[in-house]
Every structure is written in C-alpha cells, then in structure tokens.
Design a protein around this motif. Structure first.
Motif, PDB file in Angstrom:
ATOM      1  N   GLY A  32       0.867  -1.177   0.000  1.00 43.41           N
ATOM      2  CA  GLY A  32       0.000   0.000   0.000  1.00 43.41           C
ATOM      3  C   GLY A  32       0.899   1.221   0.000  1.00 43.41           C
ATOM      4  N   TYR A  33       0.890   1.967  -1.120  1.00 46.92           N
ATOM      5  CA  TYR A  33       1.819   3.074  -1.317  1.00 46.92           C
ATOM      6  C   TYR A  33       1.044   4.383  -1.255  1.00 46.92           C
ATOM      7  N   ARG A  34       1.226   5.137  -0.196  1.00 53.51           N
ATOM      8  CA  ARG A  34       0.536   6.425  -0.026  1.00 53.51           C
ATOM      9  C   ARG A  34       1.414   7.517  -0.602  1.00 53.51           C
ATOM     10  N   ILE A  35       0.865   8.202  -1.591  1.00 55.68           N
ATOM     11  CA  ILE A  35       1.613   9.253  -2.281  1.00 55.68           C
ATOM     12  C   ILE A  35       0.827  10.555  -2.183  1.00 55.68           C
ATOM     13  N   MET A  36       1.396  11.525  -1.493  1.00 60.63           N
ATOM     14  CA  MET A  36       0.751  12.830  -1.364  1.00 60.63           C
ATOM     15  C   MET A  36       1.566  13.909  -2.051  1.00 60.63           C
ATOM     16  N   ALA A  37       2.831  13.641  -2.286  1.00 55.18           N
ATOM     17  CA  ALA A  37       3.710  14.603  -2.943  1.00 55.18           C
ATOM     18  C   ALA A  37       4.539  13.841  -3.966  1.00 55.18           C
ATOM     19  N   GLY A  38       4.947  14.527  -4.996  1.00 55.52           N
ATOM     20  CA  GLY A  38       5.751  13.872  -6.022  1.00 55.52           C
ATOM     21  C   GLY A  38       4.874  13.325  -7.126  1.00 55.52           C
ATOM     22  N   ASP A  39       5.505  12.795  -8.128  1.00 56.40           N
ATOM     23  CA  ASP A  39       4.825  12.276  -9.308  1.00 56.40           C
ATOM     24  C   ASP A  39       4.530  10.789  -9.105  1.00 56.40           C
ATOM     25  N   GLY A  40       3.272  10.465  -8.807  1.00 49.22           N
ATOM     26  CA  GLY A  40       2.879   9.086  -8.540  1.00 49.22           C
ATOM     27  C   GLY A  40       3.315   8.099  -9.602  1.00 49.22           C
ATOM     28  N   PRO A  41       3.033   8.356 -10.889  1.00 51.49           N
ATOM     29  CA  PRO A  41       3.449   7.393 -11.911  1.00 51.49           C
ATOM     30  C   PRO A  41       4.959   7.154 -11.946  1.00 51.49           C
ATOM     31  N   VAL A  42       5.754   8.181 -11.734  1.00 52.27           N
ATOM     32  CA  VAL A  42       7.208   7.997 -11.740  1.00 52.27           C
ATOM     33  C   VAL A  42       7.640   7.150 -10.544  1.00 52.27           C
ATOM     34  N   LEU A  43       7.100   7.449  -9.361  1.00 51.11           N
ATOM     35  CA  LEU A  43       7.448   6.694  -8.160  1.00 51.11           C
ATOM     36  C   LEU A  43       7.024   5.230  -8.280  1.00 51.11           C
ATOM     37  N   VAL A  44       5.828   5.005  -8.785  1.00 49.21           N
ATOM     38  CA  VAL A  44       5.327   3.632  -8.934  1.00 49.21           C
ATOM     39  C   VAL A  44       6.115   2.882 -10.001  1.00 49.21           C
ATOM     40  N   GLU A  45       6.450   3.564 -11.089  1.00 50.22           N
ATOM     41  CA  GLU A  45       7.234   2.922 -12.153  1.00 50.22           C
ATOM     42  C   GLU A  45       8.586   2.447 -11.612  1.00 50.22           C
ATOM     43  N   GLN A  46       9.225   3.267 -10.781  1.00 47.68           N
ATOM     44  CA  GLN A  46      10.499   2.866 -10.168  1.00 47.68           C
ATOM     45  C   GLN A  46      10.311   1.620  -9.311  1.00 47.68           C
ATOM     46  N   LEU A  47       9.262   1.618  -8.500  1.00 49.96           N
ATOM     47  CA  LEU A  47       9.002   0.482  -7.621  1.00 49.96           C
ATOM     48  C   LEU A  47       8.697  -0.775  -8.427  1.00 49.96           C
ATOM     49  N   LEU A  48       7.860  -0.652  -9.446  1.00 48.97           N
ATOM     50  CA  LEU A  48       7.533  -1.811 -10.279  1.00 48.97           C
ATOM     51  C   LEU A  48       8.783  -2.400 -10.939  1.00 48.97           C
ATOM     52  N   GLN A  49       9.675  -1.533 -11.413  1.00 53.00           N
ATOM     53  CA  GLN A  49      10.900  -2.019 -12.058  1.00 53.00           C
ATOM     54  C   GLN A  49      11.792  -2.753 -11.061  1.00 53.00           C
ATOM     55  N   ILE A  50      11.919  -2.220  -9.868  1.00 56.94           N
ATOM     56  CA  ILE A  50      12.745  -2.872  -8.850  1.00 56.94           C
ATOM     57  C   ILE A  50      12.138  -4.215  -8.448  1.00 56.94           C
ATOM     58  N   LEU A  51      10.818  -4.250  -8.271  1.00 58.27           N
ATOM     59  CA  LEU A  51      10.162  -5.532  -7.955  1.00 58.27           C
ATOM     60  C   LEU A  51      10.394  -6.543  -9.069  1.00 58.27           C
ATOM     61  N   LYS A  52      10.289  -6.105 -10.303  1.00 63.17           N
ATOM     62  CA  LYS A  52      10.529  -6.992 -11.455  1.00 63.17           C
ATOM     63  C   LYS A  52      11.970  -7.500 -11.447  1.00 63.17           C
ATOM     64  N   ASP A  53      12.923  -6.588 -11.202  1.00 64.39           N
ATOM     65  CA  ASP A  53      14.336  -6.974 -11.161  1.00 64.39           C
ATOM     66  C   ASP A  53      14.615  -7.984 -10.059  1.00 64.39           C
ATOM     67  N   LYS A  54      13.840  -7.918  -8.987  1.00 65.17           N
ATOM     68  CA  LYS A  54      14.015  -8.835  -7.859  1.00 65.17           C
ATOM     69  C   LYS A  54      13.117 -10.066  -7.990  1.00 65.17           C
ATOM     70  N   ASP A  55      12.437 -10.171  -9.127  1.00 60.40           N
ATOM     71  CA  ASP A  55      11.525 -11.286  -9.402  1.00 60.40           C
ATOM     72  C   ASP A  55      10.478 -11.436  -8.293  1.00 60.40           C
ATOM     73  N   ALA A  56       9.941 -10.288  -7.867  1.00 57.17           N
ATOM     74  CA  ALA A  56       8.944 -10.261  -6.792  1.00 57.17           C
ATOM     75  C   ALA A  56       7.613  -9.787  -7.379  1.00 57.17           C
ATOM     76  N   ASP A  57       6.640 -10.637  -7.350  1.00 54.95           N
ATOM     77  CA  ASP A  57       5.310 -10.315  -7.873  1.00 54.95           C
ATOM     78  C   ASP A  57       4.410  -9.911  -6.704  1.00 54.95           C
ATOM     79  N   ILE A  58       4.541  -8.667  -6.285  1.00 51.74           N
ATOM     80  CA  ILE A  58       3.765  -8.157  -5.156  1.00 51.74           C
ATOM     81  C   ILE A  58       2.899  -7.017  -5.671  1.00 51.74           C
ATOM     82  N   PRO A  59       1.584  -7.184  -5.647  1.00 53.70           N
ATOM     83  CA  PRO A  59       0.692  -6.148  -6.165  1.00 53.70           C
ATOM     84  C   PRO A  59       0.745  -4.865  -5.334  1.00 53.70           C
ATOM     85  N   ILE A  60       0.510  -3.755  -6.027  1.00 50.44           N
ATOM     86  CA  ILE A  60       0.568  -2.432  -5.405  1.00 50.44           C
ATOM     87  C   ILE A  60      -0.802  -1.773  -5.444  1.00 50.44           C
TER      88      ILE A  60
END
Length: 133
Positions: free
Chosen positions: A61-89
């Motif tokens: 559960g990612y609470r975003i009140m400041a910053g660019d949500g799509p950019v922050l989520v894209e970074q997280l999704l890429q890191i999860l993919k690189d770590k072979d972790a399928d954890i929904p956001i």
C-alpha cells in the motif's frame, strides 16, 4: 494463501511527503477490518521492495501525497521486477484524476483517494487475491 491467514499489507509512504495523519488513520482502519498491516513508514523504492520481500507481504500500500505518482510507482515496479517479486501495489493519497488510468495501466491494482473506505480497500485486496489463484 492459506484460508486462515490474514492478508499482509506493507503500508508505506513517499519520503517526500511530511503528512502522516492520513497514513496512520488508514493503517488503523485496515487493522480494524482484519488486515495485517506492516508499517514501513517513509521509504524509497528499493527499500519498499526489500521490505515487502522480507515481510512476505501480499500487497504494498503506497501512499503518495507529494511527487509524481506514476514515476514513483514505475520505479518500484521495475525494482520488484528486477528482484523477481510479484507483489501487487495499491496506491492511495491525493492522486490527480489524469494519473489514475495511467497507474492502473502500469499494473497498480487500484487507486484510493480521499474519502475511500477501509472496507472498499479490503474488498479490493480480497477480490484480487481470489483472482491470483
């Protein structure tokens, strides 16, 4: 997921956001609804991924009140993919309307804004868990 095990949610917030009251309210309400909430606090994407993996989280559960949500989520999704972790956001916070479809297209389960109920978040997680089996 075993039938008796509660859903485990790692709840985190954007480190660029100083507001914590909503984060704490959401955590309390989700716990009241039976979710096992793991408070991660303010973390960067790499830390979120590592913590979610270590804690065997069913969701982030990612609470975003400041910053660019799509950019922050894209970074997280890429890191999860690189770590072979399928954890929904699931994303929460004040998200501009034009970003919601973009976030969902990226793979975010759902986006919850102000006024969303804990029951609707729990329902979303349970529905998603059923579909993943």
């Amino acid at each position: 997921m075993e039938k008796d095990r509660r859903i485990r949610l790692l709840l985190v917030r954007n480190p660029f956001d100083g507001h914590v009251s909503g984060y704490n309210v959401v955590a309390t309400r989700l716990r009241d609804e039976g979710i096992e909430v793991i408070l991660g606090g303010a973390l960067f994407a790499e830390q979120i991924a590592d913590t979610a993996i270590q804690e065997d989280a069913d969701f982030i559960g990612y609470r975003i009140m400041a910053g660019d949500g799509p950019v922050l989520v894209e970074q997280l999704l890429q890191i999860l993919k690189d770590k072979d972790a399928d954890i929904p956001i699931i994303v929460g916070g004040v998200i501009p309307a034009e970003n919601k479809p973009r976030l969902k297209a990226m793979g975010v389960v759902d986006v919850f804004g102000p006024g969303s109920t804990a029951a609707s978040m729990v329902s979303c997680m349970k529905d998603h868990m059923c579909c993943r089996k």
